[in-house]
Enzyme design. Structure first.
Site, short mmCIF file in Angstrom:
data_model
loop_
_atom_site.label_atom_id
_atom_site.label_comp_id
_atom_site.label_asym_id
_atom_site.label_seq_id
_atom_site.Cartn_x
_atom_site.Cartn_y
_atom_site.Cartn_z
N ARG A 60 0.82 -1.21 0.00
CA ARG A 60 0.00 0.00 0.00
C ARG A 60 0.86 1.26 0.00
NH1 ARG A 60 -3.84 -0.71 -1.37
NH2 ARG A 60 -5.14 -1.76 0.15
N HIS A 108 -9.20 4.08 -0.80
CA HIS A 108 -9.37 4.25 0.65
C HIS A 108 -9.48 5.72 0.99
CE1 HIS A 108 -7.10 0.62 -0.18
NE2 HIS A 108 -7.67 0.10 0.89
N LYS A 133 -12.92 -2.50 -4.61
CA LYS A 133 -12.84 -2.34 -3.15
C LYS A 133 -12.88 -0.85 -2.79
CE LYS A 133 -9.57 -2.97 0.67
NZ LYS A 133 -8.13 -3.14 0.96
N GLN A 196 -11.40 -2.56 12.85
CA GLN A 196 -11.36 -3.97 12.48
C GLN A 196 -11.66 -4.85 13.70
OE1 GLN A 196 -7.60 -5.53 10.77
NE2 GLN A 196 -8.36 -4.59 8.88
N THR A 280 -29.99 1.56 25.17
CA THR A 280 -29.33 1.88 26.43
C THR A 280 -28.93 3.35 26.44
OG1 THR A 280 -27.67 1.12 28.00
CG2 THR A 280 -27.02 1.07 25.70
N LYS A 284 -32.78 5.81 26.02
CA LYS A 284 -34.05 5.20 26.43
C LYS A 284 -35.22 6.19 26.34
CE LYS A 284 -31.84 1.85 29.45
NZ LYS A 284 -31.76 1.17 30.73
N ASN A 309 -36.57 0.39 26.73
CA ASN A 309 -35.25 -0.25 26.55
C ASN A 309 -35.31 -1.39 25.54
OD1 ASN A 309 -36.43 -2.37 27.99
ND2 ASN A 309 -34.48 -2.90 28.96
N ASP A 328 -36.52 -3.49 31.91
CA ASP A 328 -35.75 -3.19 33.13
C ASP A 328 -36.65 -3.25 34.36
OD1 ASP A 328 -33.32 -2.65 31.89
OD2 ASP A 328 -33.78 -0.53 31.60
N ALA A 357 -31.38 8.50 42.22
CA ALA A 357 -32.55 9.07 41.54
C ALA A 357 -32.22 9.32 40.07
CB ALA A 357 -32.97 10.36 42.23
N GLY A 359 -31.57 7.35 36.08
CA GLY A 359 -32.46 6.58 35.20
C GLY A 359 -32.95 5.28 35.84
N GLY A 471 -26.60 -7.39 40.78
CA GLY A 471 -27.00 -6.69 39.56
C GLY A 471 -27.02 -7.62 38.35
N GLN A 482 -35.97 -9.57 26.75
CA GLN A 482 -35.82 -9.03 25.39
C GLN A 482 -35.75 -10.18 24.39
OE1 GLN A 482 -32.29 -6.48 25.73
NE2 GLN A 482 -33.66 -4.73 26.07
N1 LIG Z 1 -28.14 -4.55 36.67
C1 LIG Z 1 -28.67 -3.96 35.64
O1 LIG Z 1 -29.33 -4.55 34.79
C2 LIG Z 1 -28.51 -2.48 35.48
C3 LIG Z 1 -29.34 -1.78 34.58
C4 LIG Z 1 -29.18 -0.40 34.50
C5 LIG Z 1 -28.22 0.24 35.26
N2 LIG Z 1 -27.43 -0.49 36.10
C6 LIG Z 1 -26.42 0.17 36.93
O2 LIG Z 1 -27.07 1.13 37.74
C7 LIG Z 1 -26.18 2.22 37.99
C8 LIG Z 1 -26.87 3.55 37.73
O3 LIG Z 1 -27.17 3.68 36.36
P1 LIG Z 1 -28.11 4.87 35.83
O4 LIG Z 1 -28.31 4.64 34.40
O5 LIG Z 1 -29.32 5.02 36.68
O6 LIG Z 1 -27.14 6.13 36.06
P2 LIG Z 1 -27.52 7.66 36.21
O7 LIG Z 1 -28.83 7.96 35.58
O8 LIG Z 1 -26.34 8.42 35.79
O9 LIG Z 1 -27.70 7.87 37.80
C9 LIG Z 1 -26.61 7.76 38.67
C10 LIG Z 1 -27.07 7.85 40.12
O10 LIG Z 1 -25.93 7.58 40.93
C11 LIG Z 1 -25.71 8.70 41.81
N3 LIG Z 1 -24.27 8.85 42.01
C12 LIG Z 1 -23.30 8.83 41.06
N4 LIG Z 1 -22.09 8.99 41.63
C13 LIG Z 1 -22.30 9.12 42.96
C14 LIG Z 1 -21.45 9.31 44.08
N5 LIG Z 1 -20.13 9.39 43.92
N6 LIG Z 1 -22.01 9.39 45.30
C15 LIG Z 1 -23.34 9.30 45.46
N7 LIG Z 1 -24.21 9.12 44.45
C16 LIG Z 1 -23.70 9.03 43.21
C17 LIG Z 1 -26.34 9.88 41.13
O11 LIG Z 1 -26.63 10.86 42.09
P3 LIG Z 1 -26.85 12.41 41.68
O12 LIG Z 1 -28.28 12.51 41.28
O13 LIG Z 1 -26.54 13.14 42.93
O14 LIG Z 1 -25.91 12.71 40.56
C18 LIG Z 1 -27.58 9.23 40.52
O15 LIG Z 1 -28.60 9.09 41.48
C19 LIG Z 1 -24.95 1.96 37.14
O16 LIG Z 1 -23.95 1.39 37.94
C20 LIG Z 1 -25.43 0.95 36.12
O17 LIG Z 1 -24.37 0.11 35.68
C21 LIG Z 1 -27.56 -1.83 36.24
#
Ligand SMILES: NC(=O)c1ccc[n+]([C@@H]2O[C@H](COP(=O)([O-])OP(=O)(O)OC[C@H]3O[C@@H](n4cnc5c(N)ncnc54)[C@H](OP(=O)(O)O)[C@@H]3O)[C@@H](O)[C@H]2O)c1
Length: 509
Positions: A60, A108, A133, A196, A280, A284, A309, A328, A357, A359, A471, A482
């Site tokens: 190349r 390319h 190609k 790749q 994801t 969502k 989801n 979920d 609080a 997602g 989890g 799903q």
């Molecule tokens: N098992 C499963 O199937 C599944 C599915 C979905 C998600 N999850 C897991 O769930 C977790 C949350 O996901 P998400 O999508 O909901 O995330 P997200 O929407 O970003 O929410 C994150 C949450 O964690 C809090 N947080 C982050 N860092 C923190 C810290 N250092 N101290 C205290 N609180 C903290 C945030 O608080 P603030 O509001 O104060 O920022 C918020 O309430 C992830 O670990 C993800 O891998 C698991």
């Protein structure tokens, strides 16, 4: 037939021999020998003769992303002298090889889609023999559709691939669209172009051997998406139940407009057979909005949560019909009810503390309140907990927000961590804070974090004898639901769990 071709940069004879052997052992059906900076003609001849599969010989130019400073005619003469089955010549050499060797005319573009893509293809078509190609860097995932179109409308054997993370699916689906070949790297370090996929992933993750024109396509839409575990779990399940499907990572930019553009182009694309999607972060809410705008059916609770989801694409009629679900929330509820051996109607008797609080917190709160549980939300940012509580309070159960410091005083029956605290690589973090509430063997302690499987949140609860839920349990359940929604077959849930646990231990090692 679409060849699975492994490119090998030749540095010396021994290294190249070893790599060729490794590639063919791994299932390579063709080898590309890159001799950009290797000019030992005798050694090259020996490599070709000993490969055991057809070889492409490529030298190349620097202008086309390679390393060779030599002029085209010099490179061409030296390639032809080796008599390989194929040589790759860049189109701009404008050369017509009149030998038993088949030319692969290539172009390319490492910066994006070539401006005159179709003129380039017309130029290539002028030479009636050989292979065309074109390879370019995908600007978005939609560029892959143009590569598929080129393959569908080909007049000659053709390779059309997109580079970069957004172009990965053009490499994997090359066989479905009848490309002459696709490239797979020998291993992650030896890729000769961005995006790749390795031959191991191509064969063992993306089901190369099982793929045909009729294979249905599924995938997970997200941004970022490269490290998603969903392709591992769903492809293993498809293989186990002989479902003719392949599940891909689909990188779609975060804005709603990008999500919409993806859906509007991929769902109707002829020959793609897109049949189901996981959705994801951060899409969502976009999925719920899109389906609503289209007037598509959305499951009630998914609509109330405002997050979809799972998208089912029913292609049995003349037009594809979309339907949105949220697996979920069901996975969260069923993880709890199974652990307590109760049914959902008894959730109304439970007091549940939800930490977080975001997602996932929102999904847990909405689902538990819907079934009448009393929910207390504890979150670092109190205002977010308050907003969430006021949205779902009084639905059927009571929902309130409490200060994080009061968690230790809680006497709830169930504690769910929906924050990301304790997630790999910060696995030493502890979502409980300084002091744990009173836990008993009747308490359920549930962590949504699945990497590591046993988090500190769970480990600290163990001495109390509390019933713990990992989890992984929820991850596997939402994925299994799903799989069932798309295939109408019961999911191989034990296998799916094993796949996830193995991936987790791989990451640690
Ligand atoms: N098992 C499963 O199937 C599944 C599915 C979905 C998600 N999850 C897991 O769930 C977790 C949350 O996901 P998400 O999508 O909901 O995330 P997200 O929407 O970003 O929410 C994150 C949450 O964690 C809090 N947080 C982050 N860092 C923190 C810290 N250092 N101290 C205290 N609180 C903290 C945030 O608080 P603030 O509001 O104060 O920022 C918020 O309430 C992830 O670990 C993800 O891998 C698991």
């Amino acid at each position: 037939v679409t060849y699975l071709c492994v490119p090998i940069f030749v540095r010396d004879l021994e290294q190249a021999r070893r790599d060729v052997a490794l590639a063919t052992e791994a299932g390579a059906e063709m080898i590309e020998l890159r001799v950009d900076d290797f000019d030992d003609d005798q050694a090259i001849k020996r490599l070709i003769d000993g490969a055991g599969v057809p070889c492409i010989l490529t030298c190349r130019s620097q202008a086309q992303g390679g390393r060779s400073p030599r002029p085209g005619n010099v490179r061409l003469a030296s390639l032809l002298a080796q008599c390989p089955q194929y040589i790759d010549i860049e189109l701009d050499w404008n050369s017509q090889a009149k030998t038993p060797t088949q030319p692969i005319l290539s172009h390319h573009d490492f910066s994006g889609r070539p401006e005159k893509l179709y003129n380039i293809l017309l130029e290539m078509d002028k030479l009636s023999v050989g292979v065309n190609k074109v390879v370019w860097k995908a600007r978005t995932i939609r560029d892959n559709l143009e590569a598929f179109e080129i393959l569908q409308n080909r007049n000659k054997p053709t390779i059309a691939l997109c580079m970069g993370e957004a172009g990965v699916i053009s490499r994997i689906l090359a066989k479905k669209f009848g490309a002459f070949l696709t490239f797979a790297s020998l291993n992650d370090e030896s890729a000769t172009a961005p995006g790749q996929v390795s031959i191991d992933e191509m064969k063992n993750l993306y089901r190369w051997d099982a793929m045909s024109k009729k294979t249905k396509v599924y995938g997970v839409i997200g941004h970022p998406i490269g490290h998603s575990l969903s392709p591992h779990i769903q492809n293993a399940a498809f293989a186990e139940l002989n479902h003719d499907g392949i599940y891909l990572p689909l990188l779609v930019d975060p804005p709603y407009e990008s999500f919409k553009a993806f859906m509007e182009t991929f769902v109707p694309f002829p020959g793609l057979d897109l049949s189901g999607l996981s959705v994801t972060i951060p899409h969502k809410e976009n999925a719920a909005r899109y389906l609503k705008e289209k007037g598509a059916q959305i499951e009630d609770l998914a609509e109330r949560i405002g997050a979809v989801n799972t998208i089912i694409i029913d292609r049995t009629g003349s037009e594809p019909i979309l339907r949105g679900l949220n697996t979920d929330y069901a996975a969260i509820l069923d993880s709890i009810t199974d652990r307590l051996a109760i049914d959902r109607t008894r959730l109304g008797r439970l007091r549940v503390a939800v930490l977080g609080a975001g997602g996932t917190g929102r999904t847990a709160v909405a689902a538990l309140a819907h079934y009448g549980a009393d929910v207390s939300i504890y979150n670092r940012t109190r205002e977010k907990a308050e907003a969430l509580a006021s949205e779902f309070d009084g639905n059927t159960g009571q929902v309130l927000s409490l200060p994080m410091e009061e968690l230790a005083k809680s006497d709830c029956d169930v504690f769910i961590n929906t924050t990301s605290v304790g997630m790999y690589p910060k696995s030493d973090q502890n979502a409980w804070g300084a002091k744990l509430p009173k836990l008993t063997p009747n308490t359920v302690v549930f962590d949504m974090v699945y990497n590591p499987v046993k988090t500190r949140f769970l480990a600290e609860a163990e001495p109390s004898g509390a019933k713990t839920i990992t989890g992984v349990e929820t991850f596997v359940r939402q994925a299994a639901a799903q799989f069932q929604a798309w295939t109408n077959k019961p999911a191989p849930i034990e296998l799916m769990r094993r796949v996830i646990e193995n991936r987790m231990s791989d990451q640690k090692n």
